[in-house]
Design an enzyme around this catalytic site. Structure first.
Site, PDB file in Angstrom:
ATOM      1  N   HIS A 145      10.603  26.632 -50.827  1.00  0.00           N
ATOM      2  CA  HIS A 145      10.313  26.925 -49.410  1.00  0.00           C
ATOM      3  C   HIS A 145      10.689  25.684 -48.601  1.00  0.00           C
ATOM      4  O   HIS A 145       9.850  24.914 -48.143  1.00  0.00           O
ATOM      5  CB  HIS A 145       8.841  27.272 -49.234  1.00  0.00           C
ATOM      6  CG  HIS A 145       8.456  27.465 -47.785  1.00  0.00           C
ATOM      7  ND1 HIS A 145       8.907  28.501 -47.021  1.00  0.00           N
ATOM      8  CD2 HIS A 145       7.672  26.716 -46.952  1.00  0.00           C
ATOM      9  CE1 HIS A 145       8.421  28.410 -45.796  1.00  0.00           C
ATOM     10  NE2 HIS A 145       7.673  27.321 -45.732  1.00  0.00           N
ATOM     11  N   ASP A 192       9.533  33.814 -45.690  1.00  0.00           N
ATOM     12  CA  ASP A 192      10.999  33.690 -45.664  1.00  0.00           C
ATOM     13  C   ASP A 192      11.655  35.056 -45.899  1.00  0.00           C
ATOM     14  O   ASP A 192      12.658  35.398 -45.271  1.00  0.00           O
ATOM     15  CB  ASP A 192      11.447  32.694 -46.742  1.00  0.00           C
ATOM     16  CG  ASP A 192      10.690  31.382 -46.632  1.00  0.00           C
ATOM     17  OD1 ASP A 192      10.873  30.685 -45.641  1.00  0.00           O
ATOM     18  OD2 ASP A 192       9.883  31.075 -47.533  1.00  0.00           O
TER      19      ASP A 192
HETATM   20  N1  LIG Z   1       4.607  28.449 -46.947  1.00  0.00           N
HETATM   21  C1  LIG Z   1       4.760  28.862 -45.719  1.00  0.00           C
HETATM   22  O1  LIG Z   1       5.468  29.844 -45.472  1.00  0.00           O
HETATM   23  C2  LIG Z   1       4.051  28.186 -44.584  1.00  0.00           C
HETATM   24  C3  LIG Z   1       4.074  28.749 -43.306  1.00  0.00           C
HETATM   25  C4  LIG Z   1       3.352  28.122 -42.285  1.00  0.00           C
HETATM   26  C5  LIG Z   1       2.632  26.951 -42.545  1.00  0.00           C
HETATM   27  N2  LIG Z   1       2.698  26.427 -43.792  1.00  0.00           N
HETATM   28  C6  LIG Z   1       1.944  25.220 -44.121  1.00  0.00           C
HETATM   29  O2  LIG Z   1       0.556  25.557 -44.144  1.00  0.00           O
HETATM   30  C7  LIG Z   1      -0.215  24.398 -43.883  1.00  0.00           C
HETATM   31  C8  LIG Z   1      -1.223  24.698 -42.817  1.00  0.00           C
HETATM   32  O3  LIG Z   1      -0.561  24.907 -41.566  1.00  0.00           O
HETATM   33  P1  LIG Z   1      -1.400  24.953 -40.229  1.00  0.00           P
HETATM   34  O4  LIG Z   1      -0.435  25.150 -39.127  1.00  0.00           O
HETATM   35  O5  LIG Z   1      -2.546  25.896 -40.393  1.00  0.00           O
HETATM   36  O6  LIG Z   1      -1.923  23.451 -40.196  1.00  0.00           O
HETATM   37  P2  LIG Z   1      -3.184  22.870 -39.425  1.00  0.00           P
HETATM   38  O7  LIG Z   1      -2.972  21.383 -39.395  1.00  0.00           O
HETATM   39  O8  LIG Z   1      -3.435  23.628 -38.160  1.00  0.00           O
HETATM   40  O9  LIG Z   1      -4.394  23.226 -40.400  1.00  0.00           O
HETATM   41  C9  LIG Z   1      -4.533  22.589 -41.622  1.00  0.00           C
HETATM   42  C10 LIG Z   1      -6.007  22.661 -41.990  1.00  0.00           C
HETATM   43  O10 LIG Z   1      -6.126  22.117 -43.297  1.00  0.00           O
HETATM   44  C11 LIG Z   1      -7.310  21.338 -43.305  1.00  0.00           C
HETATM   45  N3  LIG Z   1      -7.212  20.368 -44.407  1.00  0.00           N
HETATM   46  C12 LIG Z   1      -6.533  19.189 -44.435  1.00  0.00           C
HETATM   47  N4  LIG Z   1      -6.731  18.582 -45.625  1.00  0.00           N
HETATM   48  C13 LIG Z   1      -7.540  19.389 -46.347  1.00  0.00           C
HETATM   49  C14 LIG Z   1      -8.124  19.289 -47.638  1.00  0.00           C
HETATM   50  N5  LIG Z   1      -7.946  18.220 -48.407  1.00  0.00           N
HETATM   51  N6  LIG Z   1      -8.908  20.307 -48.054  1.00  0.00           N
HETATM   52  C15 LIG Z   1      -9.144  21.373 -47.276  1.00  0.00           C
HETATM   53  N7  LIG Z   1      -8.644  21.500 -46.049  1.00  0.00           N
HETATM   54  C16 LIG Z   1      -7.850  20.524 -45.583  1.00  0.00           C
HETATM   55  C17 LIG Z   1      -7.365  20.686 -41.931  1.00  0.00           C
HETATM   56  O11 LIG Z   1      -8.663  20.243 -41.608  1.00  0.00           O
HETATM   57  C18 LIG Z   1      -6.903  21.851 -41.045  1.00  0.00           C
HETATM   58  O12 LIG Z   1      -7.989  22.653 -40.642  1.00  0.00           O
HETATM   59  C19 LIG Z   1       0.779  23.306 -43.503  1.00  0.00           C
HETATM   60  O13 LIG Z   1       1.033  22.538 -44.662  1.00  0.00           O
HETATM   61  C20 LIG Z   1       2.021  24.085 -43.129  1.00  0.00           C
HETATM   62  O14 LIG Z   1       3.188  23.308 -43.279  1.00  0.00           O
HETATM   63  C21 LIG Z   1       3.364  27.016 -44.802  1.00  0.00           C
HETATM   64  O1  LIG Z   2       4.844  24.219 -41.629  1.00  0.00           O
HETATM   65  C1  LIG Z   2       6.068  24.107 -41.707  1.00  0.00           C
HETATM   66  O2  LIG Z   2       6.619  23.005 -41.955  1.00  0.00           O
HETATM   67  C2  LIG Z   2       6.941  25.318 -41.485  1.00  0.00           C
HETATM   68  C3  LIG Z   2       6.505  26.509 -42.269  1.00  0.00           C
HETATM   69  O3  LIG Z   2       6.548  26.273 -43.645  1.00  0.00           O
HETATM   70  C4  LIG Z   2       7.353  27.723 -41.929  1.00  0.00           C
HETATM   71  O4  LIG Z   2       8.232  28.096 -42.724  1.00  0.00           O
HETATM   72  O5  LIG Z   2       7.159  28.266 -40.831  1.00  0.00           O
END
Ligand SMILES: NC(=O)c1ccc[n+]([C@@H]2O[C@H](COP(=O)([O-])OP(=O)(O)OC[C@H]3O[C@@H](n4cnc5c(N)ncnc54)[C@H](O)[C@@H]3O)[C@@H](O)[C@H]2O)c1
Ligand SMILES: O=C(O)C[C@H](O)C(=O)O
Length: 320
Positions: A158, A130
């Site tokens: 977030h 962010d």
């Molecule tokens: N904070 C931020 O700025 C931010 C930014 C982007 C994504 N995210 C978050 O990050 C997370 C991952 O995003 P993504 O696009 O890589 O998702 P994704 O669905 O592509 O990958 C998630 C992975 O987590 C694994 N997983 C699910 N449950 C699990 C568990 N209990 N233990 C271990 N692994 C597990 C899945 O098998 C998968 O490989 C999401 O929650 C997303 O919202 C946060």
């Molecule tokens: O995975 C999401 O819900 C969005 C992610 O947290 C982001 O800020 O890009």
């Protein structure tokens, strides 16, 4: 870290998704490191976290069709309860934890409350993405380089209630508000654009941002291991206990922070708050308190009740 070797272990419930191609790609990074990298993957959190100095917690369940935010909190909360316990059992006692998986603030809170052996201040939720987004918007508007933007704080959750702080931000060493003389733009365009950026990207691409998230995770680590330049800050969501801004204790709340580069940090105490910022901070604090109430059963607090079911949805949208 073991001697000259960097041990990288990955936990994934679907172990096969982290294919050997990925492992090999990571190994290729060895070229850019002074240390050799050993990569392994597994499904047992206590085994994977064994002796870990850093834990980057990305794995989470995306929001499924028809799933409410309260359901997401509960299902992901259970994952972070289990992983918090595993960190407590086997990670290095000074392990630094950065939670990325959403809802990352409350997931970090759950992990922290389930890992009493690890200092509370070591738990972070990622709001550096962010901050990077906010800096980029300010640079674009001012027609300056990204690197000329400093002192950009993200406050709170977030989620779409997060507060990207333009009041304290600087561009080329000058207050951003003196460079971009447009109060309406700051409040009505900049603020929602940054707060809703994650949702907008998911809408466009159908997936969470990956490359910019990976860069911001690296930035978040670097901020803790490289001294913060004088007068600057970085944003990270950390335990609010005893913070200088009167945010209630016991939340994982994003603050402007500084580090000496030793892996630790302090919350900056010299940020100015005006009425607008205070009101925004109160709203994001309120949201985090409600999220905490919803997961009280996962953090050992008796008598919490979840009243966000059916309420306006301010989380980033995820897959719905
Ligand atoms: N904070 C931020 O700025 C931010 C930014 C982007 C994504 N995210 C978050 O990050 C997370 C991952 O995003 P993504 O696009 O890589 O998702 P994704 O669905 O592509 O990958 C998630 C992975 O987590 C694994 N997983 C699910 N449950 C699990 C568990 N209990 N233990 C271990 N692994 C597990 C899945 O098998 C998968 O490989 C999401 O929650 C997303 O919202 C946060
Ligand atoms: O995975 C999401 O819900 C969005 C992610 O947290 C982001 O800020 O890009």
């Amino acid at each position: 870290m073991a001697g000259d070797q960097l041990l990288l272990t990955a936990l994934d419930v679907l172990c096969c998704r982290l294919s050997y191609d990925v492992q090999n790609e990571v190994k290729d990074l060895t070229r850019t490191w002074k240390k050799t990298i050993k990569v392994s993957i597994g499904i047992d959190p206590a085994e994977i976290f064994s002796g870990a100095d850093w834990a980057l917690m990305v794995g989470a369940k995306p929001r499924g069709p028809g799933m409410e935010r309260a359901d997401l909190l509960n299902q992901n909360g259970e994952i972070f309860q289990q992983q918090g316990r595993a960190l407590n059992e086997s990670a290095d006692p000074n392990c630094k934890i950065i939670v990325v998986g959403n809802p990352c603030n409350t997931n970090a809170l759950i992990a922290m409350e389930n890992a009493p052996r690890i200092p509370r201040r070591n738990f972070h939720a990622l709001t550096r993405l962010d901050e990077n987004r906010a800096k980029c918007q300010l640079a674009l508007k001012a027609g300056k380089f990204y690197t000329s933007v400093s002192r950009v704080a993200i406050w709170g959750n977030h989620s779409t209630t997060q507060v990207p702080d333009f009041l304290n931000a600087k561009i080329g060493g000058l207050p951003a508000m003196n460079v971009i003389r447009d109060d309406k733009w700051f409040k009505d365009e900049f603020t929602p654009r940054v707060a809703q950026r994650g949702g907008a990207l998911i809408k466009k691409w159908g997936k969470s941002s990956a490359a910019s998230t990976a860069v911001s995770v690296a930035d978040a680590i670097r901020s803790l291991v490289v001294p913060t330049p004088a007068g600057d800050c970085f944003s990270t969501a950390v335990c609010s206990d005893g913070n200088p801004y009167g945010v209630k204790d016991g939340l994982i709340f994003s603050f402007p922070c500084r580090s000496k580069g030793d892996g630790d940090y302090e919350i900056c105490d010299d940020f100015i708050l005006d009425d607008w910022l205070r009101q925004k901070l109160a709203a994001t604090e309120d949201e985090l308190s409600k999220e905490r109430d919803c997961v009280s059963h996962l953090i050992g607090v008796m008598g919490g009740s979840c009243d966000i079911r059916g309420a306006e949805d301010t989380s980033v949208p995820g897959e719905m």
